[in-house]
Write an enzyme that holds these catalytic residues in place. Sequence first.
Site: not given
Length: 175
Positions: A12-15
């Site tokens: 998902g979001c790499f953050w």
Amino acid sequence: MEKVEKATFAGGCFWCMVKPFDQFEGIKSIRSGYTGGTITNPSYEDVKKGDTGHQEAVEIEFNPVIFPYEKLLEIYWQQVDPTDDEGQFQDRGPSYRAAIFYHNENQKEQAIRSKEALIASQRYDKPIVTPILPAGSFWEAEDYHQDFYKKNPDEYKTDREQSGRDAFLAKHWSE
């Protein structure tokens, strides 16, 4: 000379995929970026459109003597919803799908074993659909995406809370 290997994970979001790995001895670096797609050196805007085939991912350089790949896999499974092939949490679409990208046959075998163990655990009511794929080119994301949780702690915290990720993970991994 110190041994260093690479591991690549999409979740998902790499953050949200940097911080869980960024606290252990033996982890040398973690870069946010894009992998698995059809164009060279994509931008965030290219990938966000969802038609390049790239996934947001993290590439981790690690010392396998100090921090073995098996431990990276353990951490990885505890960061994702392995039953969702349409994205992760609030982030929907192909660029947010979870995947393990292996860099050699040993990583492939360990990833398969870890997935089989997760299936056998019956931790989830739905099938585990996270693919295990050969690593390809990795394109580093723009600088503002690197170490986002450190640069923007309030926005990172809010995004994680709103995503539903933490509630889902607590439900499935609290022992």
